[in-house]
Design an enzyme around this catalytic site. Structure first.
Site, PDB file in Angstrom:
ATOM      1  CG  ASN A   9      61.078  12.789  67.813  1.00  0.00           C
ATOM      2  OD1 ASN A   9      61.510  12.928  68.957  1.00  0.00           O
ATOM      3  ND2 ASN A   9      61.601  11.930  66.947  1.00  0.00           N
ATOM      4  CE  LYS A  11      64.355  13.456  65.220  1.00  0.00           C
ATOM      5  NZ  LYS A  11      64.950  13.085  63.941  1.00  0.00           N
ATOM      6  CG  HIS A  95      62.678   7.822  65.899  1.00  0.00           C
ATOM      7  ND1 HIS A  95      63.927   7.991  65.354  1.00  0.00           N
ATOM      8  CD2 HIS A  95      61.907   8.812  65.405  1.00  0.00           C
ATOM      9  CE1 HIS A  95      63.904   9.056  64.568  1.00  0.00           C
ATOM     10  NE2 HIS A  95      62.697   9.573  64.583  1.00  0.00           N
ATOM     11  CD  GLU A  97      66.860  10.214  65.047  1.00  0.00           C
ATOM     12  OE1 GLU A  97      66.496  10.606  66.164  1.00  0.00           O
ATOM     13  OE2 GLU A  97      66.685  10.885  64.005  1.00  0.00           O
ATOM     14  CD  GLU A 167      59.400   9.272  61.826  1.00  0.00           C
ATOM     15  OE1 GLU A 167      59.143  10.482  61.837  1.00  0.00           O
ATOM     16  OE2 GLU A 167      60.236   8.753  62.577  1.00  0.00           O
ATOM     17  N   GLY A 173      65.543  13.985  58.713  1.00  0.00           N
ATOM     18  CA  GLY A 173      66.622  14.938  58.944  1.00  0.00           C
ATOM     19  C   GLY A 173      67.465  15.241  57.716  1.00  0.00           C
ATOM     20  CB  SER A 213      62.376  16.207  55.485  1.00  0.00           C
ATOM     21  OG  SER A 213      63.690  15.790  55.829  1.00  0.00           O
TER      22      SER A 213
HETATM   23  P1  PGA Z   1      62.721  15.351  60.751  1.00  0.00           P
HETATM   24  O1  PGA Z   1      62.588  14.143  61.827  1.00  0.00           O
HETATM   25  O2  PGA Z   1      61.345  15.980  60.651  1.00  0.00           O
HETATM   26  O3  PGA Z   1      63.724  16.255  61.345  1.00  0.00           O
HETATM   27  O4  PGA Z   1      63.121  14.728  59.469  1.00  0.00           O
HETATM   28  C1  PGA Z   1      61.444  13.328  61.861  1.00  0.00           C
HETATM   29  C2  PGA Z   1      61.605  12.276  62.931  1.00  0.00           C
HETATM   30  O5  PGA Z   1      62.726  11.770  63.122  1.00  0.00           O
HETATM   31  O6  PGA Z   1      60.628  11.904  63.613  1.00  0.00           O
END
Ligand code: PGA
Length: 251
Positions: A9, A11, A95, A97, A167, A173, A213
């Site tokens: 992903n 982003k 997601h 976010e 998630e 992140g 992560s």
């Molecule tokens: P990250 O993001 O691996 O940077 O923690 C995962 C995601 O948001 O899908």
């Protein structure tokens, strides 16, 4: 046996040129890696170029969000059929976010999942609890609500096709990956929910991937859990070397 599923992903990272360069180099590096589905989700502006660059490779392309209507006066929005026409096969929906920054709810997730399936896009449906919810012992209740409402009305056959990404928001992140035990516990719970709400066959077939992560160093242990079928990778999917290592460590 469920085929492992690894999605990157991106982003709001990478231009069209950066996307094409990545995909061209990456596809050659994964061409002999069988037995894992590999997907990249670039920003909308790069979806079509990514599809072209990935043509006849074992890399598929996803979008990161969509609108549930097929067309209309929805400034800034993109429909499932537009994404499909651009050549993507998957779409990330719900997601965290999108939920926290853009007002996504379980109800809009549900409308989007239905619209994605109607347009022959495979939804990657994200669920997961916040740190406050985990600390209040609400993880299972949150997952139950997100799964039940988000997937309401789907048939068992549709459940068997989709991807559900667990998630935990506190792991995204932050560098704070869930332990393999925490991931397995949540995935096992989600699979039970799918069994109770749909069918045993659907629950068995549905791929449940972990995100938050994920790095080369922790992928193999996560994937080794019986109910963890892959990963949704943010930061570590932006570099070819780390994403390649993650893909390679699943097979
Ligand atoms: P990250 O993001 O691996 O940077 O923690 C995962 C995601 O948001 O899908």
């Amino acid at each position: 046996m469920r085929t492992p599923f690894i999605a990157g992903n991106w982003k709001m990272y990478k231009t069209v040129a950066e996307t094409v360069n990545f995909v061209k180099e990456f596809r050659a590096l994964v061409k002999d890696i069988d037995g894992v589905d590999v997907v990249l989700a670039p920003p909308f502006t790069s979806v079509h170029a990514a599809v072209e660059a990935a043509r006849n490779s074992n890399v598929a392309i996803a979008a990161q969000d969509m609108h549930w209507e097929a067309e209309g006066a929805f400034t800034g929005a993109i429909s499932a059929s537009m994404i499909r026409e651009a050549g993507a096969e998957y779409v990330i929906i719900g997601h965290s976010e999108r939920r926290t920054l853009f007002g996504e709810t379980d109800a809009t997730v549900n409308r989007k999942v239905g619209a994605a399936l109607s347009a022959e896009l495979v939804p990657i449906v994200c669920v997961g609890e916040t740190l406050a919810e985990r600390e209040a012992n609400e993880t299972f209740a949150v997952l139950d609500r997100q799964v039940q409402t988000g997937l309401e009305g789907l048939t068992p056959d549709q459940i068997a096709q989709i991807i559900v990404a667990y998630e935990p928001v506190w792991a995204i992140g932050t560098g704070r990956t869930a332990t393999a035990g925490q991931a397995e516990e949540a995935h096992g719970h989600i699979r039970q929910q799918l069994q109770a709400g749909f069918s045993a066959e659907a629950a068995e077939a549905c791929r449940l991937i972990y995100g938050g992560s994920v790095k080369p160093a922790n992928t193999a242990e996560l994937i080794a859990q019986p109910d963890v079928d892959g990963a949704l990778v943010g930061g570590a999917s932006l570099e070819i070397a780390s994403f390649l290592e993650i893909v390679a460590s699943t097979v």
